[in-house]
Design a protein around this motif. Sequence first.
Motif, PDB file in Angstrom:
ATOM      1  N   VAL A 107      42.740  41.614  47.943  1.00  0.00           N
ATOM      2  CA  VAL A 107      41.455  41.199  47.081  1.00  0.00           C
ATOM      3  C   VAL A 107      41.057  42.009  46.210  1.00  0.00           C
ATOM      4  O   VAL A 107      41.101  41.826  45.033  1.00  0.00           O
ATOM      5  CB  VAL A 107      40.460  40.445  48.255  1.00  0.00           C
ATOM      6  CG1 VAL A 107      39.153  40.344  47.227  1.00  0.00           C
ATOM      7  CG2 VAL A 107      40.797  39.220  48.843  1.00  0.00           C
ATOM      8  N   ALA A 108      40.968  43.205  46.469  1.00  0.00           N
ATOM      9  CA  ALA A 108      40.668  44.348  45.753  1.00  0.00           C
ATOM     10  C   ALA A 108      41.695  44.639  44.654  1.00  0.00           C
ATOM     11  O   ALA A 108      41.122  44.701  43.455  1.00  0.00           O
ATOM     12  CB  ALA A 108      40.501  45.616  46.606  1.00  0.00           C
ATOM     13  N   ALA A 109      42.907  44.527  44.823  1.00  0.00           N
ATOM     14  CA  ALA A 109      43.832  44.794  43.652  1.00  0.00           C
ATOM     15  C   ALA A 109      43.648  43.539  42.925  1.00  0.00           C
ATOM     16  O   ALA A 109      43.815  43.690  41.522  1.00  0.00           O
ATOM     17  CB  ALA A 109      45.215  44.810  44.426  1.00  0.00           C
ATOM     18  N   LEU A 110      43.698  42.398  43.273  1.00  0.00           N
ATOM     19  CA  LEU A 110      43.611  41.159  42.383  1.00  0.00           C
ATOM     20  C   LEU A 110      42.397  41.052  41.608  1.00  0.00           C
ATOM     21  O   LEU A 110      42.873  40.740  40.367  1.00  0.00           O
ATOM     22  CB  LEU A 110      43.842  39.950  43.236  1.00  0.00           C
ATOM     23  CG  LEU A 110      45.149  39.576  43.735  1.00  0.00           C
ATOM     24  CD1 LEU A 110      45.176  38.356  44.532  1.00  0.00           C
ATOM     25  CD2 LEU A 110      46.213  39.565  42.714  1.00  0.00           C
ATOM     26  N   ILE A 111      41.412  41.772  42.025  1.00  0.00           N
ATOM     27  CA  ILE A 111      40.494  41.673  41.201  1.00  0.00           C
ATOM     28  C   ILE A 111      40.364  42.932  40.184  1.00  0.00           C
ATOM     29  O   ILE A 111      40.262  42.848  38.865  1.00  0.00           O
ATOM     30  CB  ILE A 111      38.961  41.750  41.874  1.00  0.00           C
ATOM     31  CG1 ILE A 111      38.730  40.439  42.495  1.00  0.00           C
ATOM     32  CG2 ILE A 111      37.714  41.959  41.016  1.00  0.00           C
ATOM     33  CD1 ILE A 111      37.819  40.389  43.878  1.00  0.00           C
ATOM     34  N   SER A 112      40.579  44.251  40.701  1.00  0.00           N
ATOM     35  CA  SER A 112      40.499  45.156  40.147  1.00  0.00           C
ATOM     36  C   SER A 112      41.361  45.612  38.825  1.00  0.00           C
ATOM     37  O   SER A 112      41.120  46.047  37.676  1.00  0.00           O
ATOM     38  CB  SER A 112      40.563  46.523  40.733  1.00  0.00           C
ATOM     39  OG  SER A 112      41.488  46.727  41.671  1.00  0.00           O
ATOM     40  N   VAL A 113      42.769  45.094  39.160  1.00  0.00           N
ATOM     41  CA  VAL A 113      43.644  45.439  37.960  1.00  0.00           C
ATOM     42  C   VAL A 113      43.551  44.564  36.878  1.00  0.00           C
ATOM     43  O   VAL A 113      43.202  45.144  35.647  1.00  0.00           O
ATOM     44  CB  VAL A 113      45.244  45.220  38.655  1.00  0.00           C
ATOM     45  CG1 VAL A 113      46.167  45.358  37.481  1.00  0.00           C
ATOM     46  CG2 VAL A 113      45.448  46.295  39.798  1.00  0.00           C
ATOM     47  N   PRO A 114      43.495  43.104  36.953  1.00  0.00           N
ATOM     48  CA  PRO A 114      43.085  42.577  35.636  1.00  0.00           C
ATOM     49  C   PRO A 114      41.868  43.040  35.009  1.00  0.00           C
ATOM     50  O   PRO A 114      41.801  43.161  33.830  1.00  0.00           O
ATOM     51  CB  PRO A 114      43.116  41.100  36.221  1.00  0.00           C
ATOM     52  CG  PRO A 114      43.628  41.087  37.471  1.00  0.00           C
ATOM     53  CD  PRO A 114      43.585  42.515  38.154  1.00  0.00           C
ATOM     54  N   LEU A 115      40.859  43.010  35.738  1.00  0.00           N
ATOM     55  CA  LEU A 115      39.490  43.481  35.244  1.00  0.00           C
ATOM     56  C   LEU A 115      39.532  44.760  34.386  1.00  0.00           C
ATOM     57  O   LEU A 115      39.195  44.982  33.220  1.00  0.00           O
ATOM     58  CB  LEU A 115      38.474  43.774  36.368  1.00  0.00           C
ATOM     59  CG  LEU A 115      36.945  43.856  35.807  1.00  0.00           C
ATOM     60  CD1 LEU A 115      36.310  42.882  35.212  1.00  0.00           C
ATOM     61  CD2 LEU A 115      36.380  44.551  37.058  1.00  0.00           C
ATOM     62  N   ALA A 116      40.221  45.866  35.223  1.00  0.00           N
ATOM     63  CA  ALA A 116      40.302  46.901  34.656  1.00  0.00           C
ATOM     64  C   ALA A 116      41.261  46.991  33.209  1.00  0.00           C
ATOM     65  O   ALA A 116      40.867  47.776  32.359  1.00  0.00           O
ATOM     66  CB  ALA A 116      40.984  48.167  35.650  1.00  0.00           C
ATOM     67  N   LEU A 117      42.198  46.463  33.345  1.00  0.00           N
ATOM     68  CA  LEU A 117      43.339  46.171  32.125  1.00  0.00           C
ATOM     69  C   LEU A 117      42.338  45.541  30.826  1.00  0.00           C
ATOM     70  O   LEU A 117      42.295  45.919  29.715  1.00  0.00           O
ATOM     71  CB  LEU A 117      44.513  45.353  32.383  1.00  0.00           C
ATOM     72  CG  LEU A 117      45.402  45.790  33.225  1.00  0.00           C
ATOM     73  CD1 LEU A 117      46.322  44.945  33.594  1.00  0.00           C
ATOM     74  CD2 LEU A 117      45.982  47.235  32.800  1.00  0.00           C
ATOM     75  N   PHE A 118      41.497  44.494  31.169  1.00  0.00           N
ATOM     76  CA  PHE A 118      40.878  44.025  30.333  1.00  0.00           C
ATOM     77  C   PHE A 118      39.648  45.095  29.696  1.00  0.00           C
ATOM     78  O   PHE A 118      39.785  45.126  28.577  1.00  0.00           O
ATOM     79  CB  PHE A 118      40.175  42.757  30.819  1.00  0.00           C
ATOM     80  CG  PHE A 118      39.165  42.103  29.942  1.00  0.00           C
ATOM     81  CD1 PHE A 118      39.822  41.224  28.743  1.00  0.00           C
ATOM     82  CD2 PHE A 118      37.820  42.001  30.136  1.00  0.00           C
ATOM     83  CE1 PHE A 118      38.804  40.646  28.143  1.00  0.00           C
ATOM     84  CE2 PHE A 118      37.018  41.518  29.076  1.00  0.00           C
ATOM     85  CZ  PHE A 118      37.474  40.626  28.269  1.00  0.00           C
ATOM     86  N   LEU A 119      39.161  45.464  30.741  1.00  0.00           N
ATOM     87  CA  LEU A 119      37.894  46.349  30.192  1.00  0.00           C
ATOM     88  C   LEU A 119      38.596  47.566  29.293  1.00  0.00           C
ATOM     89  O   LEU A 119      37.937  48.030  28.487  1.00  0.00           O
ATOM     90  CB  LEU A 119      37.021  46.884  31.389  1.00  0.00           C
ATOM     91  CG  LEU A 119      36.086  45.892  32.071  1.00  0.00           C
ATOM     92  CD1 LEU A 119      35.415  46.598  33.210  1.00  0.00           C
ATOM     93  CD2 LEU A 119      35.185  45.330  30.968  1.00  0.00           C
ATOM     94  N   GLY A 120      39.636  48.211  29.887  1.00  0.00           N
ATOM     95  CA  GLY A 120      40.247  49.394  29.140  1.00  0.00           C
ATOM     96  C   GLY A 120      40.729  48.993  27.811  1.00  0.00           C
ATOM     97  O   GLY A 120      40.327  49.655  27.050  1.00  0.00           O
ATOM     98  N   ALA A 197      38.969  50.879  40.042  1.00  0.00           N
ATOM     99  CA  ALA A 197      39.039  50.455  38.435  1.00  0.00           C
ATOM    100  C   ALA A 197      38.836  51.331  37.662  1.00  0.00           C
ATOM    101  O   ALA A 197      39.238  51.524  36.492  1.00  0.00           O
ATOM    102  CB  ALA A 197      37.986  49.297  38.457  1.00  0.00           C
ATOM    103  N   PRO A 198      37.947  52.298  37.792  1.00  0.00           N
ATOM    104  CA  PRO A 198      37.491  53.256  36.584  1.00  0.00           C
ATOM    105  C   PRO A 198      38.716  54.204  36.192  1.00  0.00           C
ATOM    106  O   PRO A 198      38.725  54.350  34.923  1.00  0.00           O
ATOM    107  CB  PRO A 198      36.508  54.221  37.255  1.00  0.00           C
ATOM    108  CG  PRO A 198      35.922  53.431  38.284  1.00  0.00           C
ATOM    109  CD  PRO A 198      36.888  52.486  38.923  1.00  0.00           C
ATOM    110  N   TYR A 199      39.554  54.498  37.161  1.00  0.00           N
ATOM    111  CA  TYR A 199      40.825  55.377  36.573  1.00  0.00           C
ATOM    112  C   TYR A 199      41.667  54.521  35.687  1.00  0.00           C
ATOM    113  O   TYR A 199      42.094  54.907  34.644  1.00  0.00           O
ATOM    114  CB  TYR A 199      41.475  55.823  37.592  1.00  0.00           C
ATOM    115  CG  TYR A 199      40.924  56.651  38.798  1.00  0.00           C
ATOM    116  CD1 TYR A 199      40.499  57.943  38.406  1.00  0.00           C
ATOM    117  CD2 TYR A 199      40.278  56.159  39.801  1.00  0.00           C
ATOM    118  CE1 TYR A 199      39.771  58.924  39.332  1.00  0.00           C
ATOM    119  CE2 TYR A 199      39.328  57.013  40.656  1.00  0.00           C
ATOM    120  CZ  TYR A 199      39.119  58.368  40.286  1.00  0.00           C
ATOM    121  OH  TYR A 199      38.272  59.302  41.130  1.00  0.00           O
TER     122      TYR A 199
END
Lengths: 320, 598
Positions: A107-120, A197-199
């Motif tokens: 769950v954490a990966a599925l949320i953090s990776v796309p979110l981080a890619l988008f925000l970054g 996500a921050p990294y």
Amino acid sequence: MPPLLKVIVRRTLLGLLTLLLVSIVVFAATQALPSDTARAILGREATPERLTALREQLGLNRPAIVQYGSWLGGVATGDLGDSLVAKQPVTALISGRVRNSAALVLVAALISVPLALFLGSLSGLLRDRGFDTVVSLGSLTLAALPEFVVGILLILLLATQVFHIFPAVTLLDPQVSVFAQLKILVLPSLTLVLAVAPYIVRTLRASMIEVLESDYIQMARLKGMSERTVLGRHALPNAVVPAIQVIALNLAWLAGGVVVVEYLFNYPGIGSALMDAVSTRDLPVIQAITLLIAGLYVIFNLVADILTILVSPRLRTGLQ
Amino acid sequence: MSTIALTVRDLRVELDPSGIEIDDEVSFELEAGEVLGLVGESASGKTTAATALLNFQRRGARIAGGSVNVAGSDVFELGKSQLRHLRGGEISYVPQDPGSALNPALRIGTQLREVLEEHGFGSSDAERRERVEEMMAEVLLPSDREFLRRYPHQLSGGQQQRVVLAMAFACRPKVIVLDEPTTGLDVTTQAHVLSTLRDLAKAHGVAAVYVTHDLAVVAELADRIAVMYAGRIVERGPSHDLFNGASHPYTRGLLAAIPVIEGRRALQGIPGYAPRPGRRPPGCAFQPRCSYAVDRCETEMPPETSVSPTHLVRCWRAVEIGAIVSVASDTNESALVGGGQEALLQVKNLTAWYGTREILHDVDITLRARECLAVVGESGSGKTTLSRCIAGLHAFKMTGDIEFQGAPLARHARSRPVPIRRSIQYVFQNPYSSLHPRKTIAQILRQPLDIFFDLDRTQREERLAELLELVSLEGSLLRRYPDQLSGGERQRVAIARALAADPIVLVCDEVTSWLDVSVQASIVELLVRLQQEIGLCMLFVTHNLALIRSIAFEVAVMSEGRVVEYGPTDQVLADPQASYTRSLLADTPTIKGVLSGG
């Protein structure tokens, strides 16, 4: 054999070698733990005779190298041994815990990776504007906070003090799938998302900025490409490449970092299982779980390397 | 009938946000089918002006005024979608380095096709495919599926530049802007790219703006020339007028700095270097380097004045200066001596490997005392490997002998005795990376003195002063760091560092390739003087055939790891025996053809 397959085979073999080295270190570390299992099981009152008998029974009085050999032999055939404390196979003992942790990490990966890619990438695109400043500040702050602090803040905010939306501790019903009890997953996975996500955001922002300054992006703009093509076709595929390694490292970290977060939320996963095993000196369980986490590191890195090769034409076509 | 394809009026570009000018008062116009050579050295603002023609600036710069008119529309007044339509459609751009301008992640076919798709060229995929094939044929590249599926890194530099050219011509634009498109290419490849460009521009009536630092490159290509200095066009006019009646001191200086292959001419550099934006002096920016300057030049910026209806010059003394005999046709012989000196360093049957690949085959050369031998070749010819073998820097396998003063030389510099190591010194290609960035010039120069000589403090300081004088640098530079120096100054420091060891042989590996033409000339001047004054023996490695006549008595022409021709420079250039030398000579750009009576 196709070159890519050759790389995969070679890297897999190297990965196995890594795991073997890890298993030696893990075994040596468990041997070096102070106190011993027999005393941990029988308690302080135990007589020397009973301790000796139990050690004999558990095979703890054999030389370390023999113990390692038989353990490794078992691992190779899928037998992780029996828990010294619970007296049942380690596999049976931790399989439920592994499932719970996997659910959390997934769950954490599925949320953090796309979110981080988008925000970054958006942040890199809008460099030095308001959005970028907020994202940069936010990600730097979160990166600076240890995950248990983030977890406690979330508990204060969403569970106990301000709002009372989510439970602060996890009371999983073992009869039902974790995914049917999503409310319980929210806080632990949110903590992990904020830790990871921050990294990824920062890496992607940096590589996006670099790519946008590159000659080929200037060229694409001077060719009259629409902004959508410039970003989607020319910039993003190049910007994501350096992020792949960072994502892999962070996913691997998730698998290990879950220990602290599970403890914090009293979540019944491998993290808490590992803590229990350490306190009772349950060597087979410690060994199994640490080896599992190490294996995940190896796998994630392997996948990241292969993905990097696949998305970089220069690497892909350069394979011998 | 001629039609104006491009009009530029008073273009001004500033640094953002400081508002410091990069370019100002840039004006010119160009007819369909014409080529304009926009010539300037580093910091002249030529690339900035070139991208401004497409209403584009990199971060940190901004177009602040003027107008650019392409095919009837004012580029700066267009909306976003109109501008997109214009770029690549009406006016296209060919960048300096095709290796970094092509997207590494996309196949070249994709990158070619997307221009046509974006600009709605052709009505069907089949039609566009046909156009891609046509374009590839025009730039002399294959257009089969296999080739179009390649990635940029699978092409050579010349092929990459051809792909970019094809892309630029794809939608049949009215104007094409080329930013030093042949820098970094070998002369042979450069000649092919230039002739392709010339043919395409003439055949399709395209107006081309060709940006370059090298007047020789555009001499045969351009119909008009505009010379830029410190952000302004200082002289512009028809190519013929400019080469034969140069009226701005800077243009004259540039012409005197160009090596001429046909006649042995002493090169003259322009002292100093071009000032960067924000460091430009008031009045005429060229005045500090100008030997014609008068008081007025220090305070008042000269306007563009015409010396003939089509020939405009930005100089207070343009008319007087234009009347002086043309510098370009002036061939004062350089006083190179040579011949008959004893052999100092002999390379015999040298074969060298790079990894497992043999890259030098049976090379024999002889360096004679107090003479300069030029080694000329294109990239991959093995010329740098040869010089590294001599200097003892080659890290891989080598066989054969190198004899110095009659005794065999150890393979690695480290195993050579100190006096031998001192005797053979090396000057590297890139002065931006060959000097320690955290040491002052004094520290850099003191190092060889401390290693090789036992000097007391006063002697050392005296020697430092002597070295600086030898390379014409001021004593005040000693306390500075390399990044506070210009490229030419850095290369002088690198030469001084080599001279500090009091060498007998100086190996110069492409020492001018990173420098502007005017600075290159002054470095060559310096090396020639060193040969004469202190009797240095020199190995001068270069890819520039035109340069060698000014510096070397003998030349070895290398190709694919072999010496294909070897002899006195005059003889080799006048009557080349090897077909490779002949084609190299034919491909070297020259200003000879445009000089009347030269």
